[in-house]
Design a protein around this motif. Sequence first.
Motif, PDB file in Angstrom:
ATOM      1  N   VAL A 119       0.841  -1.201   0.000  1.00 55.75           N
ATOM      2  CA  VAL A 119       0.000   0.000   0.000  1.00 55.75           C
ATOM      3  C   VAL A 119       0.876   1.251   0.000  1.00 55.75           C
ATOM      4  O   VAL A 119       0.589   2.233  -0.702  1.00 55.75           O
ATOM      5  N   TRP A 120       1.942   1.242   0.789  1.00 60.93           N
ATOM      6  CA  TRP A 120       2.852   2.384   0.868  1.00 60.93           C
ATOM      7  C   TRP A 120       3.464   2.705  -0.495  1.00 60.93           C
ATOM      8  O   TRP A 120       3.682   3.879  -0.831  1.00 60.93           O
ATOM      9  N   GLU A 121       3.732   1.661  -1.293  1.00 57.19           N
ATOM     10  CA  GLU A 121       4.327   1.850  -2.611  1.00 57.19           C
ATOM     11  C   GLU A 121       3.304   2.331  -3.652  1.00 57.19           C
ATOM     12  O   GLU A 121       3.664   2.566  -4.808  1.00 57.19           O
ATOM     13  N   GLY A 122       2.043   2.445  -3.262  1.00 59.47           N
ATOM     14  CA  GLY A 122       1.036   3.002  -4.144  1.00 59.47           C
ATOM     15  C   GLY A 122       0.236   1.992  -4.941  1.00 59.47           C
ATOM     16  O   GLY A 122      -0.532   2.375  -5.839  1.00 59.47           O
ATOM     17  N   TYR A 123       0.345   0.712  -4.609  1.00 58.79           N
ATOM     18  CA  TYR A 123      -0.427  -0.307  -5.310  1.00 58.79           C
ATOM     19  C   TYR A 123      -1.846  -0.368  -4.739  1.00 58.79           C
ATOM     20  O   TYR A 123      -2.086   0.067  -3.604  1.00 58.79           O
ATOM     21  N   PRO A 124      -2.807  -0.913  -5.506  1.00 62.08           N
ATOM     22  CA  PRO A 124      -4.204  -0.969  -5.035  1.00 62.08           C
ATOM     23  C   PRO A 124      -4.325  -1.712  -3.704  1.00 62.08           C
ATOM     24  O   PRO A 124      -3.810  -2.826  -3.544  1.00 62.08           O
ATOM     25  N   ALA A 125      -5.005  -1.078  -2.756  1.00 56.95           N
ATOM     26  CA  ALA A 125      -5.095  -1.654  -1.413  1.00 56.95           C
ATOM     27  C   ALA A 125      -6.027  -2.857  -1.354  1.00 56.95           C
ATOM     28  O   ALA A 125      -5.832  -3.764  -0.540  1.00 56.95           O
TER      29      ALA A 125
END
Length: 394
Positions: A48-54
Motif C-alpha cells: 500500500v505504501w508503494e502506491g499499489y491498489p489496497a
Amino acid sequence: SLLQKLRSFEVKMSAMGQLEHGADAAMCAVRACWLMSGCIAISYAIWVWEGYPAWLPSISQTWVIPPANYISRFMIGNGCDVFFICNLFLYSFSKRDCGTTVKPELLLSMAGGAILCLSWVAAVCESDTAVSCMGNNALHTQLAETFFWLYDLRMLLGAYVTLTREKGGVWRKWSSVLLAVVSVLLSAVRSSPAFLDLSHLGIGSNIVPAAERINVWIITLWTVNEVGIAATAERFGYGAVEMSSQASGKTGNVEVLAYLTTKQMANLVVAFYVTLLFLSSLIGLYLGYLPKVPGQFWFISDMWTLPPNNWLSRWTAVQGAHWAGWVQYSLYLASLKNSRGPADTAKSRNLFGLSLIALFGLSVVGICSEIENLTIHCVGAFLYIGGGDLFMLV
C-alpha cells in the motif's frame, strides 16, 4: 557408512539435562504466529505504501516488490523453523496422551512436509520475470497449495485427537475442530476456479486473496490453540540445555524430549553451506551462466543471481544462519560458565551480539542477490565477512 553419518543428524529423544535458558511452549507459539502473520501484515503495508491498489492483492503478489520480497524470505524462513518446533510440542504431547488410532508420527510428518513446502514459498516467489523475484509461478503455486491442503488435513486429524483425549477444556477442543473445518472450506474456496471471478456480484477476484489471508490466520490460531492445550496439561518448552555429566546432579533438571547437540547443529550448518556452494557451482556450470567471465573463476554472489540457484541461496542462507545462531548461543552460554568476572561476561555478550550481526548479514546476502539490489547485497556481505572476521580475531 553413509547411513551411519545420516543417523548422526537424527533428533535424539528423551534424556535429562539442566535448563540453561529457554522459553515455554506458549511463547514459542506466539513467536511463530508473529513471524507468519507479521510477515503478511508488513508485506501488505509496504504494498500500500508503494502506491499499489489496497483492495486486495494476494499474499504472493506482495512478496514480489522490494523490500517486502527480502522481508518475506527472512521472516518465513525463520518462522517455519519455529512453527515446526510448535509441532514438536504437539507430537510430544500426543505421545504422552494419545488414546486414538492416529499415530503422532503421522501428524508430525504431515506438519513437517507442509511447513517444508511453506519455507520454499517465499524463496520461489511467483513472478517468473520480475528482477526482484526471478521465481517460478507454477512451482510457487504448487508449494503453496501443498502447504495449505497438507496442513489442513493435519489440523483435521489433530482436532480429532484433541476431541477424543481427556485433557483440555471443552471450549478449546471444539474450537480446534471448528478452526480445522473452516480452514478446509477456505482452501476449497481458494482453490476453486468458480471463485476466481465474481465481478457480476461486485466482488471481483478479491474473495480469493481474502480467503487466503484468513486461511493463514486460522492455521496460526489453530496451532496456538493446540499448543495452549498441550502447555496447560504439560510444562513444555524449548531452549539450551546442559547435558554433560556435571549437570546430572544439579537441581532443576528437565526431561529433554528431543534435542540436537551443539556439535550436530554445527555439522548441520556446515552441510547446508557446503551443499549450497557445491550445487550452485554445478548447476551454474550445467546451465552455462558460469563462469561469468570465460577463463576466470567466479564470485559466490555470481552463482546466486538466476534460477534455480537464487531459490537455493534464499532458502539455505536463512536456514543455515538460523541454526548457526543456535550454535553461537550455545557457545555464549558455555563462555558464561567460564567467566571470571563482569569484564569476561561483557566480552562474551558482545561477541555473541557480533556473531548474530554477522549471521544476519549472511542471510541478507542469500535473500537479496547482487542483481536485485547491489547495495543491500554488499552491506550484507560486509556485515558477514567483517563481523565474522572480527569475531574470530577477538
